[in-house]
Design a protein around this motif. Structure first.
Motif, PDB file in Angstrom:
ATOM      1  N   LEU A   1       0.830  -1.054  -0.038  1.00  0.00           N
ATOM      2  CA  LEU A   1      -0.054  -0.050  -0.020  1.00  0.00           C
ATOM      3  C   LEU A   1       0.914   1.432  -0.140  1.00  0.00           C
ATOM      4  CD1 LEU A   1      -2.536  -1.032   2.536  1.00  0.00           C
ATOM      5  CD2 LEU A   1      -3.053  -0.738   0.267  1.00  0.00           C
ATOM      6  N   ASP A   2       1.880   1.350   1.046  1.00  0.00           N
ATOM      7  CA  ASP A   2       2.703   2.426   0.957  1.00  0.00           C
ATOM      8  C   ASP A   2       3.847   2.120   1.981  1.00  0.00           C
ATOM      9  OD1 ASP A   2       4.048   4.981   2.056  1.00  0.00           O
ATOM     10  OD2 ASP A   2       2.785   5.828   0.391  1.00  0.00           O
ATOM     11  N   TRP A   3       5.069   2.005   1.804  1.00  0.00           N
ATOM     12  CA  TRP A   3       5.990   1.647   2.559  1.00  0.00           C
ATOM     13  C   TRP A   3       6.107   2.459   4.051  1.00  0.00           C
ATOM     14  CZ3 TRP A   3       9.593   5.260   4.773  1.00  0.00           C
ATOM     15  CH2 TRP A   3       9.431   6.558   3.793  1.00  0.00           C
ATOM     16  N   ARG A   4       5.396   3.696   4.020  1.00  0.00           N
ATOM     17  CA  ARG A   4       5.387   4.427   5.376  1.00  0.00           C
ATOM     18  C   ARG A   4       4.054   3.939   6.170  1.00  0.00           C
ATOM     19  NH1 ARG A   4       5.474   9.856   1.666  1.00  0.00           N
ATOM     20  NH2 ARG A   4       4.381   8.042   0.372  1.00  0.00           N
ATOM     21  N   PHE A   5       3.286   3.065   5.765  1.00  0.00           N
ATOM     22  CA  PHE A   5       2.239   2.322   6.606  1.00  0.00           C
ATOM     23  C   PHE A   5       3.016   1.394   7.472  1.00  0.00           C
ATOM     24  CE2 PHE A   5      -1.169   3.918   3.701  1.00  0.00           C
ATOM     25  CZ  PHE A   5      -1.623   4.520   4.506  1.00  0.00           C
ATOM     26  N   ALA A   6       3.905   0.462   6.802  1.00  0.00           N
ATOM     27  CA  ALA A   6       4.509  -0.464   7.165  1.00  0.00           C
ATOM     28  C   ALA A   6       5.533   0.090   8.224  1.00  0.00           C
ATOM     29  CB  ALA A   6       5.271  -1.339   6.071  1.00  0.00           C
ATOM     30  N   LEU A   7       6.221   1.119   8.005  1.00  0.00           N
ATOM     31  CA  LEU A   7       6.959   1.723   8.943  1.00  0.00           C
ATOM     32  C   LEU A   7       6.353   2.058  10.200  1.00  0.00           C
ATOM     33  CD1 LEU A   7       9.958   2.710   9.275  1.00  0.00           C
ATOM     34  CD2 LEU A   7       9.519   4.885   8.370  1.00  0.00           C
ATOM     35  N   ALA A   8       5.222   2.605  10.034  1.00  0.00           N
ATOM     36  CA  ALA A   8       4.253   2.948  11.530  1.00  0.00           C
ATOM     37  C   ALA A   8       3.944   1.866  12.030  1.00  0.00           C
ATOM     38  CB  ALA A   8       3.127   3.775  10.840  1.00  0.00           C
ATOM     39  N   ALA A   9       3.395   0.739  11.304  1.00  0.00           N
ATOM     40  CA  ALA A   9       3.123  -0.391  12.192  1.00  0.00           C
ATOM     41  C   ALA A   9       4.296  -0.971  12.894  1.00  0.00           C
ATOM     42  CB  ALA A   9       2.489  -1.439  11.097  1.00  0.00           C
ATOM     43  N   LEU A  10       5.353  -0.930  12.384  1.00  0.00           N
ATOM     44  CA  LEU A  10       6.637  -1.396  13.035  1.00  0.00           C
ATOM     45  C   LEU A  10       6.919  -0.815  14.439  1.00  0.00           C
ATOM     46  CD1 LEU A  10       9.149  -2.073   9.840  1.00  0.00           C
ATOM     47  CD2 LEU A  10       7.870  -3.901  11.377  1.00  0.00           C
TER      48      LEU A  10
END
Length: 588
Positions: A167-176
């Motif tokens: 979806l967007d790498w920043r979503f994954a970063l936030a989830a991490l």
């Protein structure tokens, strides 16, 4: 007198436990692959829902209601496909797990039955029974529920992070942002819970051992008025188990509290990121919604994975206890013929102690030629049963030797030892199954004619012929009842079928009572005819016809000779015989 601490059965280390599991899985590569493909497919289809819902949201905001049919159909297809694949994957994992569990059970029982009785006695029967009951149950629970759920949840976690990245790498970063808290929480929990689970398993074994000791010796406990003391001992063992459970529960409460904090942080970060990306035009509302749904959908898998670590850790501790037994040496060589070592018995300078420094037997020596008979006489605690077990190879001498047919019991492999000597005790067991199956435990290849001949020799053929199904009658608990006297007759019939060169009867006719004693003793005499015999005499009539009588007291032979010789000598045996004869003439 001090008691020796139990020497519990061994526990395998982590590396050995993993190696055993991998070895059990290796022959099932096909089912493992099928389970993996199905579970990965189900997890992948579960990721379709969030982006499709996001797409539907974007279409709704754009007023394109006519275009929603495709996404809705895709949702339905994904749900059906996920359900089918999840069912197939979990079924494959459960089936595979049950096959592995069955193999572990069979290996455990096979090894436990092959263990020397002395080794089991050292640890106490509670240690062994807790492993075959509680530990097997714990591993079974993990196989049926924890392992499939853990595998599915772990796959969902991994693929969801891929979906967030797509979806967007920043979503994954936030989830991490939640991951460090979750990882630290899991590590903190596992470090503290691992010793507790090991303690809990050990406490369970100690609890069962104390219960078995107190209940099996209930008569003695009441006779000496120490019931309160034994209740206190049982209570102390139970308190030890409860203490471990309470500690784990408190730990779990703190564990889930920290996980909730991680979820709050991660979801907040994803929502804030989504707001910022939508506001900047980098993504649409549907993508932000999909990201939020992805992360919210992680709550259950994350909690499941981390909580199931608790179950898997407990199951691993139980599995290590099972593997510890299956790895014990002493397997029986399959290629050795079941040949007897011979029927003579030579005992030289025998000494034995259950607790070092407190000898039960001291300097015991005697010889029985092949086909001869010896009776062991004396008061309780004199060492008769211990001597019988040493001759049977149950215990290893502390010093001195026991030779059967010229071969030391310590040098005989289990197969040859069983072909040479058989021990029948007062505590006999009727196994569940048909009468024929019960008898064939001693001789699997015996014909029906041989079974009937053994029953005839043991004085049980008339009773067996009167059964509804004869040899096919179900006996044992829950089936046709077999009283104590007939159970001992049945044990004698198995002895006939086993046909050892040496037979040892340790008060094997004691449970018959006065009414059945004559019939049982007559049957025992027929069974022992033609073979070397050792009889721990419950009644002096059993000793009267023996070639040699040994009178034991405090672990030493104080008199030896034939019945007539000992009566003429006028010592301990003569006084016992006089009292016995008077009791028989003038019963109380």
């Amino acid at each position: 007198m001090s008691q020796a601490s139990p020497v519990l059965l061994p526990i395998a280390d982590g590396a050995r436990t993993r190696a055993v599991v991998l070895g059990l899985l290796r022959p099932h590569r096909g089912p493992v692959l099928l389970a993996a493909v199905c579970l990965v497919g189900a997890a992948a289809l579960s990721l379709v829902v969030a982006p499709v819902l996001g797409r539907i949201t974007d279409l709704a905001l754009a007023g394109a209601a006519d275009a929603m049919a495709g996404p809705v159909a895709l949702l339905a297809a994904a749900a059906i496909g996920q359900g089918v694949l999840a069912f197939a994957g979990l079924w494959a994992v459960a089936r595979l797990g049950e096959q592995v569990l069955a193999a572990i059970r069979e290996d455990f029982v096979a090894r436990a039955l092959a263990l020397p009785l002395e080794r089991i006695e050292q640890g106490g029967s509670g240690d062994l029974t807790s492993r075959i009951t509680e530990d097997i149950a714990m591993v079974g629970e993990a196989v049926r529920t924890a392992v499939p759920d853990f595998a599915q949840s772990a796959l969902v976690l991994a693929l969801t992070f891929l979906g967030l990245t797509a979806l967007d790498w920043r979503f994954a970063l936030a989830a991490l942002l939640a991951v460090p808290i979750q990882a630290l929480t899991a590590g903190w929990y596992l470090r503290r819970s691992a010793p507790i689970y090991a303690e809990r398993r050990a406490a369970a074994g100690g609890e069962q051992q104390q219960l078995l000791d107190s209940l099996s010796g209930a008569g003695t406990v009441r006779a000496f008025g120490v019931a309160d003391a034994h209740v206190g001992l049982v209570g102390a063992r139970i308190d030890r188990s409860i203490g471990a459970v309470v500690t784990v529960t408190l730990l779990q409460t703190r564990f889930f509290g920290r996980l909730n904090a991680a979820e709050l942080l991660g979801l907040s970060a994803v929502l804030v990121t989504g707001f910022a990306l939508v506001d900047s035009g980098a993504v649409k509302v549907g993508a932000a919604l999909a990201a939020a749904l992805y992360f919210a959908g992680l709550f259950n898998p994350v909690n499941s994975v981390l909580f199931l670590l608790d179950v898997l850790q407990s199951a691993t501790a139980s599995l290590a206890r099972l593997v510890g037994v299956t790895d014990l040496p002493g397997g029986e060589p399959a290629d050795l013929p079941a040949e007897s070592a011979g029927g003579s018995i030579e005992v030289h300078g025998l000494r034995y102690a259950y607790v070092e420094g407190h000898d039960v037997l001291r300097d015991v020596s005697f010889t029985i030629p092949e086909g001869g008979s010896v009776a062991l006489v004396g008061a309780s605690g004199g060492g008769k049963t211990t001597l019988a077990k040493l001759i049977a190879g149950v215990h290893r001498p502390g010093s001195g030797t026991v030779l059967l047919g010229g071969a030391a019991t310590t040098d005989l492999d289990p197969v040859r030892l069983r072909a040479t000597v058989a021990l029948v005790t007062q505590e006999v067991h009727v196994f569940a199954g048909t009468l024929a199956e019960d008898l064939r435990l001693a001789a699997p290849d015996a014909t029906d004619e041989e079974l009937w001949a053994a029953l005839e020799t043991a004085g049980l053929s008339a009773w067996a012929k009167a059964l509804p199904g004869g040899l096919d009658t179900e006996v044992g608990e829950g089936s046709h009842g077999v009283d104590a006297a007939r159970a001992q007759h049945l044990a004698l019939a198995r002895l006939v079928l086993a046909d050892p060169a040496i037979a040892i009867l340790d008060e094997a006719t004691a449970e018959a009572g006065s009414s059945g004693s004559r019939a049982l003793e007559t049957a025992a005499a027929r069974v022992l005819s033609g073979r070397t015999s050792v009889t721990v005499a419950h009644r002096l009539t059993q000793a009267r016809n023996a070639d040699l009588i040994l009178v034991l007291d405090s672990g030493e032979i104080i008199e030896r000779g034939t019945h007539d010789e000992l009566v003429a000598f006028g010592g301990r045996y003569a006084r016992l015989w006089e009292a016995w004869a008077a009791h028989r003439v003038h019963p109380a």
